[in-house]
Structure formats: structure tokens, C-alpha cells
Design a protein around this motif. Structure first.
Motif, short mmCIF file in Angstrom:
data_model
loop_
_atom_site.label_atom_id
_atom_site.label_comp_id
_atom_site.label_asym_id
_atom_site.label_seq_id
_atom_site.Cartn_x
_atom_site.Cartn_y
_atom_site.Cartn_z
N UNK A 387 -12.89 3.56 19.28
CA UNK A 387 -12.36 3.90 20.21
C UNK A 387 -10.57 4.21 19.87
N UNK A 388 -9.61 3.38 20.88
CA UNK A 388 -8.52 4.13 21.35
C UNK A 388 -7.71 2.73 20.68
N UNK A 389 -7.99 1.73 20.76
CA UNK A 389 -7.30 0.17 21.08
C UNK A 389 -7.23 0.51 19.06
N UNK A 390 -8.70 -0.27 18.72
CA UNK A 390 -8.97 -0.57 17.28
C UNK A 390 -8.55 1.09 16.75
N UNK A 391 -8.81 2.08 17.04
CA UNK A 391 -7.96 3.02 15.65
C UNK A 391 -6.23 2.64 15.48
N UNK A 392 -5.67 2.09 16.83
CA UNK A 392 -4.56 2.38 16.80
C UNK A 392 -3.74 1.20 15.86
N UNK A 393 -4.98 0.20 15.21
CA UNK A 393 -4.71 -0.91 14.63
C UNK A 393 -5.14 -0.73 12.71
N UNK A 394 -6.57 0.41 13.01
CA UNK A 394 -6.65 0.77 12.06
C UNK A 394 -5.59 2.44 11.13
N UNK A 395 -4.60 2.56 11.82
CA UNK A 395 -3.48 3.25 11.83
C UNK A 395 -3.00 3.18 10.98
N UNK A 396 -2.66 1.76 10.71
CA UNK A 396 -1.52 0.69 9.56
C UNK A 396 -2.26 1.32 8.20
N UNK A 397 -3.34 1.50 8.00
CA UNK A 397 -3.65 1.89 6.55
C UNK A 397 -3.55 2.86 6.34
N UNK A 398 -3.71 4.09 7.10
CA UNK A 398 -2.81 5.49 6.64
C UNK A 398 -1.23 5.22 6.64
N UNK A 399 -0.85 4.18 7.50
CA UNK A 399 0.86 4.38 6.99
C UNK A 399 0.86 3.51 6.10
N UNK A 400 -0.08 2.63 5.30
CA UNK A 400 0.67 1.60 4.58
C UNK A 400 0.21 2.68 3.20
N UNK A 401 -0.54 3.47 3.04
CA UNK A 401 -1.03 4.34 2.15
C UNK A 401 0.01 5.20 1.93
N UNK A 402 1.06 5.56 2.58
CA UNK A 402 1.69 6.25 2.01
C UNK A 402 2.92 5.53 0.57
N UNK A 403 3.39 4.40 1.03
CA UNK A 403 3.92 3.89 0.29
C UNK A 403 3.00 2.92 -1.38
N UNK A 404 1.52 3.02 -0.72
CA UNK A 404 0.50 2.77 -2.05
C UNK A 404 0.80 3.64 -2.82
N UNK A 405 0.72 4.92 -2.38
CA UNK A 405 1.51 6.54 -3.18
C UNK A 405 2.46 6.58 -3.62
N UNK A 406 3.38 6.13 -3.05
CA UNK A 406 4.64 6.18 -3.95
C UNK A 406 4.66 5.29 -4.98
N UNK A 407 4.08 3.74 -4.83
CA UNK A 407 4.06 3.00 -6.06
C UNK A 407 3.11 3.76 -6.80
N UNK A 408 2.39 4.41 -6.83
CA UNK A 408 1.12 4.56 -7.46
C UNK A 408 -0.09 4.12 -8.20
#
Length: 464
Positions: A387-408
Motif C-alpha cells: 500500500x501507499x503509506x508503507x511504500x513511502x516509508x520503504x522508499x527511504x531504503x532506496x534513497x539510502x542505497x544512493x549513499x551506500x553505493x557512493x561509499x562502496x
């Protein structure tokens, strides 16, 4: 661990060799025949209904305009591989690979068109009142066997949800490497990129579409303009380059020094692979964006999938090919260093500083746009399950993947990307094949004397 990575690499090489390419290409050929080669017969009309209507007001219900939906999908489709992937294909397959890239792109038009048509047909409104869709929806609701369809939809959404997190991290690595040559640290790049993407994606599809509708024309325009300058400065080489492309597609060719030979089979293999990757037909991501478009008929929105392939594969990839071929750089650089060909080609005409900056700027913009849309795609897979509410929370993990990728932090999982992507393509392609009758019926409804096609033709004649 290294043995596991080697094993995954071997599986990936096998999967993305003849098996997957035959599955995607074979499916595309089947859909092309099933739809009566419409992408070729109606190509001029399709271009007029896309390029010719960019600034016109959209009709029908939807969350964003058809052009905004297309640029959102294009933001993901156009990536760094459009710049470096083509020279790699030429390095290993010869100039003839370009011809086969064109062929598979035209075939892929039928696949991408079918995805979008089904995406719009089976789209639904979410809890926020916005239209959402994609393979997970049309497989679950439209597959001939309900149980099998629901299973395929779940498999597609689950593995796509996983792969997008790793893909976002992989794109982040490309961004940090591109900016790193300017002396900017990976941490700084990762933090800034994470903040930028978060601001955009938390505005929802409306803000994402607004950003991509401006960013995509800018980044594509800059790269195409730079490429045209390079090609025009070597204009006398153009006739010979096109002759070389067509001859090499069907007969063995060699480099100028005669050291490396390219067979027709090699040209076909690398050209088909490049065409498949660049147009993303069969991967099922494009309809996630297009399902939000305001349109009066699924077929009309499907035209924008052909628009995407025209821009990404037939224009941008072709420009990359012409840049390295007309300058002769393809014959001067070893295959192992093929990714450096575009930069060297631009530098040969525009100078070391400006030529290098133009390629770096283009690659950075391509990567950033891809990350933005992939985070959105990941959220939509989560929404399908939770559903939309939980998906908006889980979106944080995709955003954090940006930082994780940058740091290797996620480089160990990059090797799994191609394997998991193959798993997502299989249910989607099966759905397209078994649901092709529905696409053919909608295509017939649109073109066979209906109010849509005839109205467009009358309007076209009245404007003359």
C-alpha cells in the motif's frame, strides 16, 4: 565468497548470452508479427502523435501528461551506457553491431508498445487517487489463467523491488566516479546526491515528471548537440562509416591495422545485446511511469514507448556510434579500454578540457535522472505489496542505497544484478506473449476506422 561471486558471474554470462537474448528478441519478433509490423507501417504517424504533440494539451484521465510520463520513463532508459555501451559493442562486435542495434530497437518497439498498452489498460487508482500500473498489475488482472497471472505478478514485483535497490547503488557508483575526477570525495557526492533525489522523489510522480520533463530534453540536447559538432567536423568520413556499418553487419571486417577481425556473428551478438539494453523493452519498467499518463486510449500512450526507443536507441546511441566511428577512435583504442572512446573522440575535436567536461556532464546527468526514476519504480513495487503509506516509508531504503553505493557498501551485490533482472524479464515477457491478443484487439480498435485514428487524420488534413 569469491567462489559464489564467480558462480553468479558464470550464471549471468550464460543467462545473458543466447538464452535471454533469444527470449527477448524472439518475443519481440512474435509481437511484431502479431501486431502486423505496425511500428514500421505507422511510424510516420506515430512520430507525429508524439514529437508533434509535445506542447499540446493532453486528453483523458491521468496524473501527468503523456510527454511527462515519457520523459520519466526516458530518464531511466537513458543512462551512462548510452554513451559508453555503444563503443564497447563496436569494440567487441565491430561497426556492424550498430546495424543490429537498429534492427533490434525496431523490433523492441512492439514489446515496449505492448507493455505500455497493457499498463494503461489495467492501471488502477491508489489510496492517494493517483493512477498506478505496471507488469505486476496487468499480469495479476489480465493473464488468461488468474492463478498463474497472480503468481507471475508477485514474482515480477518482488524481484524488481530487490533489483532496483542494487541498481540505484550501482548508478550511484557511476556518479561518484564521474565527479571524482574533479577531486570531489565520494562521501560529499553521496550526501549531496541523496539529498537532491530525496527532495525530488518525495514530491511524488507530479514533481518527478515535472523535473524529468525539463532535465531529459536538456541532457539529451546537450549530448546530441556536442555529438553533432564532432560528427560534422568529420563529415567527409560519414559515407564511409555507413558503408562500413552495413558491410560489417553481414561480412567479416577488420580494423585498419588488420590486427583484429570481426565476424558477422559477433556483430549480431553485440548489436542485439546493445539494442536490448538501451531500449529496455521487455524489462517492464516503462509502463510503471506511463500508467500515470492522461490519455484517451491505451494505444495512444503506447506510441510514447516508440518515441522513447527513437530517442534513446535510434538517436542517442547512434550519435555515440558516429562519434567514435567518424573520428577513427574505435580503431585506435584497445577493446579493454573501449569505455574511454567517447571522451577521446570528443576531445579530438573539442579539446581535452571542454570535450572531457561535456562527456562527464552528460554522464552525470544521465545517471542522476536514472536514479530519480528508479527510486520511484522501487516505491511502486513496494506499493503493490504494502500500500501507499508503507511504500513511502520503504522508499527511504532506496534513497539510502544512493549513499551506500557512493561509499562502496553494496559492491558485493552488483554481480547479482543481471541474474535478478533476468528473473524479472521472464514473467513479463510471458505475460506479453500470452496477452498479445488483448494488445492486438486494442490496436485494431484504434486503427480500424475508430474515432481516434480517423479524427487524427481529419485534423491533419484540415491543417494543410
Amino acid at each position: 565468497m569469491f567462489n559464489l561471486i564467480d558462480l553468479v558471474g558464470s550464471i549471468s554470462d550464460w543467462m545473458w548470452g543466447p538464452p535471454m537474448l533469444m527470449f527477448i528478441v524472439g518475443g519481440g519478433i512474435f509481437l511484431t508479427i502479431r501486431l502486423g509490423f505496425f511500428q514500421i507501417i505507422y511510424y510516420p504517424y506515430i512520430l507525429k502523435q508524439t514529437f508533434g504533440t509535445i506542447f499540446k494539451k493532453s486528453k483523458g484521465e491521468g496524473t501527468v501528461s503523456p510527454f511527462q510520463a515519457a520523459t520519466t520513463a526516458l530518464a531511466s532508459t537513458i543512462g551512462a551506457s548510452n554513451i559508453v555501451g555503444v563503443p564497447i559493442a563496436i569494440a567487441f562486435g565491430g561497426p556492424g553491431a550498430v546495424f543490429w542495434m537498429w534492427v533490434i530497437s525496431l523490433i523492441g518497439c512492439a514489446t515496449k508498445f505492448s507493455e505500455i498498452v497493457l499498463g494503461v489498460k489495467y492501471r488502477v487508482r491508489n489510496e492517494d487517487g493517483q493512477y498506478v500500473g505496471g507488469p505486476m498489475y496487468y499480469l495479476s488482472a489480465g493473464f488468461p489463467d488468474k492463478t498463474i497471472g497472480e503468481t507471475l505478478g508477485v514474482v515480477y514485483a518482488f524481484f524488481t523491488m530487490l533489483i532496483l535497490a542494487a541498481s540505484v547503488a550501482a548508478q550511484s557508483v557511476s556518479a561518484t566516479q564521474t565527479v571524482g575526477v574533479m577531486g570531489v570525495s565520494s562521501l560529499t557526492t553521496g550526501i549531496l546526491l541523496t539529498i537532491l533525489v530525496a527532495i525530488i522523489v518525495y514530491g511524488g510522480i507530479t514533481r518527478i515528471a515535472s523535473v524529468t520533463s525539463k532535465l531529459v530534453p536538456l541532457m539529451a540536447g546537450v549530448y546530441i548537440a556536442g555529438s553533432l559538432i564532432v560528427v560534422l567536423c568529420n563529415i567527409t568520413a560519414i559515407p564511409g562509416v555507413f558503408t562500413l556499418i552495413f558491410q560489417s553487419a553481414f561480412s567479416p571486417s577488420a580494423t585498419a591495422g588488420g590486427l583484429t577481425g570481426f565476424g558477422a556473428a559477433s556483430a549480431m551478438r553485440w548489436g542485439i545485446a546493445r539494442g536490448t539494453y538501451s531500449c529496455e523493452a521487455g524489462m517492464g519498467t516503462a509502463p510503471v511511469a506511463h500508467s500515470a499518463a492522461a490519455t484517451d486510449h491505451p494505444v495512444r500512450q503506447g506510441f510514447w514507448g516508440i518515441f522513447e526507443i527513437t530517442v534513446s536507441s535510434l538517436i542517442i546511441c547512434t550519435m555515440s556510434a558516429l562519434v567514435v566511428l567518424t573520428t577513427g577512435i574505435w580503431n585506435q583504442v584497445e577493446a579493454a579500454s573501449a569505455a574511454s572512446m567517447p571522451t577521446l573522440a570528443f576531445q579530438s575535436v573539442l579539446g581535452n578540457t571542454f570535450g572531457g567536461l561535456l562527456v562527464s556532464f552528460s554522464m552525470l546527468m544521465f545517471v542522476i535522472s536514472t536514479i530519480i526514476v528508479q527510486v520511484f519504480y522501487g516505491e511502486k513495487q513496494c506499493e503493490f505489496f504494502f500500500g501507499t503509506k508503507i511504500a513511502k516509508i520503504l522508499k527511504v531504503f532506496y534513497i539510502l542505497a544512493i549513499l551506500a553505493g557512493a561509499l562502496g557498501g553494496l559492491q558485493a551485490v552488483f554481480g547479482f544484478l543481471d541474474v535478478v533482472m533476468g528473473i524479472t524479464i521472464i514473467p513479463n515477457m510471458l505475460g506479453l506473449i500470452f496477452m498479445s491478443g488483448q494488445v492486438a484487439a486494442l490496436k485494431k480498435e484504434f486503427f480500424s476506422g475508430s474515432k481516434y485514428y480517423l479524427k487524427d487524420k481529419r485534423r491533419s488534413r484540415s491543417s494543410l
